[in-house]
Enzyme design. Sequence first.
Site, short mmCIF file in Angstrom:
data_model
loop_
_atom_site.label_atom_id
_atom_site.label_comp_id
_atom_site.label_asym_id
_atom_site.label_seq_id
_atom_site.Cartn_x
_atom_site.Cartn_y
_atom_site.Cartn_z
N GLY A 99 -49.34 -5.23 -10.78
CA GLY A 99 -48.96 -6.40 -10.00
C GLY A 99 -47.46 -6.42 -9.73
O GLY A 99 -47.01 -6.72 -8.62
N ASN B 157 -49.13 -18.42 -13.96
CA ASN B 157 -49.65 -17.69 -15.12
C ASN B 157 -49.54 -18.48 -16.42
O ASN B 157 -50.28 -18.24 -17.35
CB ASN B 157 -48.94 -16.35 -15.28
CG ASN B 157 -47.44 -16.46 -15.15
OD1 ASN B 157 -46.93 -16.86 -14.10
ND2 ASN B 157 -46.73 -16.16 -16.22
N GLN C 7 -52.75 -14.02 -10.78
CA GLN C 7 -53.60 -14.84 -11.65
C GLN C 7 -54.79 -15.42 -10.90
O GLN C 7 -55.77 -15.86 -11.51
CB GLN C 7 -52.79 -15.99 -12.27
CG GLN C 7 -51.83 -15.57 -13.35
CD GLN C 7 -52.52 -15.17 -14.66
OE1 GLN C 7 -53.63 -15.59 -14.95
NE2 GLN C 7 -51.87 -14.34 -15.44
N SER D 181 -53.40 -7.61 -9.49
CA SER D 181 -53.29 -6.69 -10.63
C SER D 181 -54.65 -6.55 -11.29
O SER D 181 -55.27 -7.55 -11.67
CB SER D 181 -52.28 -7.27 -11.62
OG SER D 181 -52.28 -6.49 -12.79
N GLY D 182 -55.10 -5.30 -11.45
CA GLY D 182 -56.45 -5.04 -11.93
C GLY D 182 -56.77 -5.61 -13.30
O GLY D 182 -57.88 -6.09 -13.54
N HIS D 183 -55.78 -5.60 -14.21
CA HIS D 183 -56.12 -5.96 -15.59
C HIS D 183 -56.36 -7.45 -15.80
O HIS D 183 -56.72 -7.87 -16.90
CB HIS D 183 -55.08 -5.42 -16.58
CG HIS D 183 -53.74 -6.08 -16.59
ND1 HIS D 183 -53.38 -6.97 -17.57
CD2 HIS D 183 -52.68 -5.98 -15.77
CE1 HIS D 183 -52.13 -7.37 -17.35
NE2 HIS D 183 -51.69 -6.79 -16.26
N THR E 210 -49.12 10.84 -6.08
CA THR E 210 -50.56 11.16 -6.10
C THR E 210 -51.35 9.95 -6.58
O THR E 210 -50.99 9.31 -7.57
CB THR E 210 -50.81 12.38 -7.01
OG1 THR E 210 -50.06 13.48 -6.47
CG2 THR E 210 -52.29 12.75 -7.07
N CYS F 284 -41.12 -16.86 -24.69
CA CYS F 284 -40.44 -17.66 -25.72
C CYS F 284 -41.39 -18.61 -26.43
O CYS F 284 -42.05 -19.42 -25.82
CB CYS F 284 -39.34 -18.47 -25.08
SG CYS F 284 -38.78 -19.73 -26.20
#
Length: 388
Positions: A73, A152, A180, A200-202, A238, A326
């Site tokens: 991301g 997030n 998110q 973002s894939g995760h 690649t 934090c």
Amino acid sequence: MPSEAVYMDHAATTGVHPEVLEAMLPYLGPQYGNPSSAHQLGQAARRAVSDARERVAQVLRCSPSEITFTSCGTESINLGIKGIMKAAGGTGHIITTAIEHHAVLHTVEQLEREGHEVSVLPVSPEGIVDPEQVSAAIRPDTRLISVMYANNEIGTLQPVQTIAQIARDRDVAFHSDCVQAAGALSIDVQDLGVTSLALSGHKFYAPKGVGIMYLREGTMIETQQQGGGQEHGNRAGTENVPYIVGIAVALERAHVRRDAYNAHCAALRDLLLDGLLRAVPHSRVNGHQTKRLPNNAHLSFRGVEAQAILMGLDLKSIYASSGSACVSASLEPSHVLTAIGVPRDYIYGSVRLSVGEATTREHVARVLNYLPPLVRRLQALSPVAAAS
Ligand code: PLP
């Protein structure tokens, strides 16, 4: 992860879903060709990447040529924002908000160091930016507006469609960090009206280390790395074939299951919020009550430090986080919680519990059983909480 563990940190990352892994495996094994090779092994890899691109484009309702696969991301955000800001040459003005992820804030700070000008807009106490303030901040030299879809930390949703319309009317590009949002919200680019967005894939059951940038046809960007002509010249290097296959399968899964996923998560999230607010004195929910991600419960407890709460939970194999770097009064509080004005005596006791596909009522019950007495014990030791 131990089988008895309770994972309440889906906003940080999700595990790779078995269906996603299964689709990836051939490309981690025998189908290891380079998509740029002309022989059959290379061409099989090329087909896998182009099939993945088409599948992503269908979910996003755009053309495959508008999809660029990246490494995460953060890279998609850097490429979209820097790429658009730098494409016109010289310097320009960018508008963003105070509660963006650091992937956006640190990117615009870098642009500022390079001579561009940045307006960082405040948000309401619920964490929502006012579209009229966005409109008022536009100048003749404004090149880009960047506003995230879902936050997030606190899960608040921004009025991105309205802001995109304002940007279009004023001929300004609009970028959105949708990292998110994917999974819970439709990422239909026609409906959102964005010039560029980042995924973002995760965050939706694909592996870490793969992302997507959407860039509307005809939008000029300056590429951020030089090399081969992969990804329509937008991103040299690649292609990560197995991960690209994985993110496409994961995005399709999320798209098909969205309604059921949202209902499942929202029910568990509400159980958590109701139970915790009832059982813990001096507790508050952060962010908007309804305009929020269905899987996000972000709470602050008066007079305690999140670190102590999170360590106590960890000892019981309950995994949660504060949602920001934090968690201790010895450090600066989160920029998001500062921007929405969480009171000082609450800000350090902020915890994010984020549920997911595999979360159950029993998991929620375990949290409700353990977290309130833990916080009450900590509050009993705290001069701040005791003073009330
Ligand atoms: N933007 C938001 C809103 C996020 O939550 C995250 C990750 O936590 C990112 C960007 C960065 O994504 P990645 O971890 O894939 O670089």
